[in-house]
Design a protein around this motif. Structure first.
Motif, PDB file in Angstrom:
ATOM      1  N   PRO A  93       0.830  -1.213   0.000  1.00  0.00           N
ATOM      2  CA  PRO A  93       0.000   0.000   0.000  1.00  0.00           C
ATOM      3  C   PRO A  93       0.864   1.263   0.000  1.00  0.00           C
ATOM      4  O   PRO A  93       1.866   1.336   0.704  1.00  0.00           O
ATOM      5  CB  PRO A  93      -0.801  -0.124   1.301  1.00  0.00           C
ATOM      6  CG  PRO A  93      -0.824  -1.590   1.595  1.00  0.00           C
ATOM      7  CD  PRO A  93       0.490  -2.124   1.098  1.00  0.00           C
ATOM      8  N   GLY A  94       0.482   2.225  -0.835  1.00  0.00           N
ATOM      9  CA  GLY A  94       1.181   3.506  -0.888  1.00  0.00           C
ATOM     10  C   GLY A  94       2.436   3.509  -1.733  1.00  0.00           C
ATOM     11  O   GLY A  94       3.110   4.533  -1.838  1.00  0.00           O
ATOM     12  N   GLN A  95       2.776   2.377  -2.336  1.00  0.00           N
ATOM     13  CA  GLN A  95       3.957   2.300  -3.193  1.00  0.00           C
ATOM     14  C   GLN A  95       3.544   1.854  -4.594  1.00  0.00           C
ATOM     15  O   GLN A  95       2.485   1.274  -4.777  1.00  0.00           O
ATOM     16  CB  GLN A  95       4.975   1.307  -2.626  1.00  0.00           C
ATOM     17  CG  GLN A  95       5.490   1.681  -1.252  1.00  0.00           C
ATOM     18  CD  GLN A  95       6.543   0.696  -0.762  1.00  0.00           C
ATOM     19  OE1 GLN A  95       7.124  -0.046  -1.528  1.00  0.00           O
ATOM     20  NE2 GLN A  95       6.783   0.694   0.548  1.00  0.00           N
ATOM     21  N   GLU A  96       4.414   2.127  -5.568  1.00  0.00           N
ATOM     22  CA  GLU A  96       4.125   1.663  -6.920  1.00  0.00           C
ATOM     23  C   GLU A  96       4.078   0.137  -6.928  1.00  0.00           C
ATOM     24  O   GLU A  96       4.967  -0.528  -6.389  1.00  0.00           O
ATOM     25  CB  GLU A  96       5.195   2.160  -7.892  1.00  0.00           C
ATOM     26  CG  GLU A  96       4.876   1.779  -9.322  1.00  0.00           C
ATOM     27  CD  GLU A  96       5.867   2.361 -10.331  1.00  0.00           C
ATOM     28  OE1 GLU A  96       5.876   1.864 -11.469  1.00  0.00           O
ATOM     29  OE2 GLU A  96       6.604   3.284  -9.978  1.00  0.00           O
ATOM     30  N   ALA A  97       3.041  -0.415  -7.532  1.00  0.00           N
ATOM     31  CA  ALA A  97       2.854  -1.868  -7.551  1.00  0.00           C
ATOM     32  C   ALA A  97       3.807  -2.515  -8.556  1.00  0.00           C
ATOM     33  O   ALA A  97       3.796  -2.147  -9.731  1.00  0.00           O
ATOM     34  CB  ALA A  97       1.414  -2.202  -7.892  1.00  0.00           C
ATOM     35  N   PRO A  98       4.622  -3.480  -8.124  1.00  0.00           N
ATOM     36  CA  PRO A  98       5.550  -4.131  -9.041  1.00  0.00           C
ATOM     37  C   PRO A  98       4.904  -5.189  -9.925  1.00  0.00           C
ATOM     38  O   PRO A  98       5.494  -5.609 -10.907  1.00  0.00           O
ATOM     39  CB  PRO A  98       6.587  -4.763  -8.115  1.00  0.00           C
ATOM     40  CG  PRO A  98       5.847  -5.013  -6.844  1.00  0.00           C
ATOM     41  CD  PRO A  98       4.826  -3.906  -6.739  1.00  0.00           C
ATOM     42  N   VAL A  99       3.698  -5.627  -9.578  1.00  0.00           N
ATOM     43  CA  VAL A  99       3.035  -6.689 -10.331  1.00  0.00           C
ATOM     44  C   VAL A  99       1.675  -6.177 -10.801  1.00  0.00           C
ATOM     45  O   VAL A  99       0.943  -5.558 -10.036  1.00  0.00           O
ATOM     46  CB  VAL A  99       2.844  -7.953  -9.455  1.00  0.00           C
ATOM     47  CG1 VAL A  99       2.194  -9.067 -10.276  1.00  0.00           C
ATOM     48  CG2 VAL A  99       4.161  -8.418  -8.857  1.00  0.00           C
ATOM     49  N   ALA A 100       1.368  -6.434 -12.081  1.00  0.00           N
ATOM     50  CA  ALA A 100       0.059  -6.069 -12.622  1.00  0.00           C
ATOM     51  C   ALA A 100      -0.314  -7.068 -13.701  1.00  0.00           C
ATOM     52  O   ALA A 100       0.545  -7.687 -14.330  1.00  0.00           O
ATOM     53  CB  ALA A 100       0.074  -4.650 -13.197  1.00  0.00           C
ATOM     54  N   GLY A 101      -1.610  -7.208 -13.911  1.00  0.00           N
ATOM     55  CA  GLY A 101      -2.070  -8.118 -14.941  1.00  0.00           C
ATOM     56  C   GLY A 101      -3.562  -7.986 -15.131  1.00  0.00           C
ATOM     57  O   GLY A 101      -4.179  -7.014 -14.697  1.00  0.00           O
ATOM     58  N   PHE A 102      -4.129  -8.971 -15.815  1.00  0.00           N
ATOM     59  CA  PHE A 102      -5.583  -9.022 -15.927  1.00  0.00           C
ATOM     60  C   PHE A 102      -6.018 -10.471 -15.896  1.00  0.00           C
ATOM     61  O   PHE A 102      -5.262 -11.378 -16.239  1.00  0.00           O
ATOM     62  CB  PHE A 102      -6.094  -8.280 -17.167  1.00  0.00           C
ATOM     63  CG  PHE A 102      -5.914  -9.002 -18.471  1.00  0.00           C
ATOM     64  CD1 PHE A 102      -6.910  -9.829 -18.983  1.00  0.00           C
ATOM     65  CD2 PHE A 102      -4.751  -8.841 -19.206  1.00  0.00           C
ATOM     66  CE1 PHE A 102      -6.742 -10.485 -20.193  1.00  0.00           C
ATOM     67  CE2 PHE A 102      -4.579  -9.499 -20.415  1.00  0.00           C
ATOM     68  CZ  PHE A 102      -5.578 -10.321 -20.907  1.00  0.00           C
ATOM     69  N   ASP A 103      -7.223 -10.665 -15.415  1.00  0.00           N
ATOM     70  CA  ASP A 103      -7.798 -11.994 -15.314  1.00  0.00           C
ATOM     71  C   ASP A 103      -9.103 -12.028 -16.090  1.00  0.00           C
ATOM     72  O   ASP A 103      -9.786 -11.014 -16.223  1.00  0.00           O
ATOM     73  CB  ASP A 103      -8.083 -12.368 -13.859  1.00  0.00           C
ATOM     74  CG  ASP A 103      -6.818 -12.652 -13.046  1.00  0.00           C
ATOM     75  OD1 ASP A 103      -5.713 -12.609 -13.614  1.00  0.00           O
ATOM     76  OD2 ASP A 103      -6.955 -12.906 -11.843  1.00  0.00           O
ATOM     77  N   VAL A 104      -9.429 -13.205 -16.587  1.00  0.00           N
ATOM     78  CA  VAL A 104     -10.721 -13.489 -17.197  1.00  0.00           C
ATOM     79  C   VAL A 104     -11.344 -14.591 -16.356  1.00  0.00           C
ATOM     80  O   VAL A 104     -10.706 -15.622 -16.107  1.00  0.00           O
ATOM     81  CB  VAL A 104     -10.580 -13.944 -18.663  1.00  0.00           C
ATOM     82  CG1 VAL A 104     -11.931 -14.332 -19.246  1.00  0.00           C
ATOM     83  CG2 VAL A 104      -9.907 -12.867 -19.501  1.00  0.00           C
ATOM     84  N   VAL A 105     -12.567 -14.365 -15.881  1.00  0.00           N
ATOM     85  CA  VAL A 105     -13.273 -15.379 -15.109  1.00  0.00           C
ATOM     86  C   VAL A 105     -14.533 -15.782 -15.859  1.00  0.00           C
ATOM     87  O   VAL A 105     -15.128 -14.974 -16.560  1.00  0.00           O
ATOM     88  CB  VAL A 105     -13.635 -14.891 -13.688  1.00  0.00           C
ATOM     89  CG1 VAL A 105     -12.383 -14.557 -12.892  1.00  0.00           C
ATOM     90  CG2 VAL A 105     -14.579 -13.703 -13.702  1.00  0.00           C
TER      91      VAL A 105
END
Length: 127
Positions: A93-105
């Motif tokens: 929280p409060g920091q740049e996120a090192p991991v990102a993506g997208f999911d399909v459900v």
């Protein structure tokens, strides 16, 4: 899904992200059983799981590997024909996120998720 299907998809995605952020093992398992079908499948570039117990084990493992990280949604939920896609990021929280993506459900007739397909757009450098 109801006439205003997007609100259903948004609710499912909200619950999905809450499951990933739930650090109490018992509460997480109750939420997993309510959200996912017994035969749910999950696949992303880092892991594959089948069934509620494997999903629970996988989420616990990610939480142990990335202590304190939280997953937050990115952008809008897009859904149709009992499937939805959404972006997310994971970090402290409060920091740049090192991991990102997208999911399909995909959603079963009973309203629970029966399949998750995940894609990673940003991952930390291994080193």
């Amino acid at each position: 899904m109801s006439e205003n299907g997007m609100s259903d998809y948004e609710s499912i995605v909200k619950r999905y992200i809450e499951v990933w952020n739930e650090t109490d093992p018992q509460a997480r398992r109750v939420a997993i059983d309510a959200l996912f079908t017994e035969d749910v499948t999950f696949a992303d570039p880092m892991a594959a799981a089948r069934g509620q117990s494997e999903i629970d084990w996988m989420i616990g493992g990610v939480q142990a590997q990335f202590p304190g990280f939280v997953i937050t949604p990115l952008g809008a939920v897009d859904g149709h024909h009992d499937q939805a896609r959404f972006g997310w990021e994971m970090g402290l929280p409060g920091q740049e996120a090192p991991v990102a993506g997208f999911d399909v459900v995909t959603v079963a007739a009973d309203g629970r998720i029966n399949q998750v397909l995940g894609f990673l757009d940003r991952v930390p450098a291994q080193g």
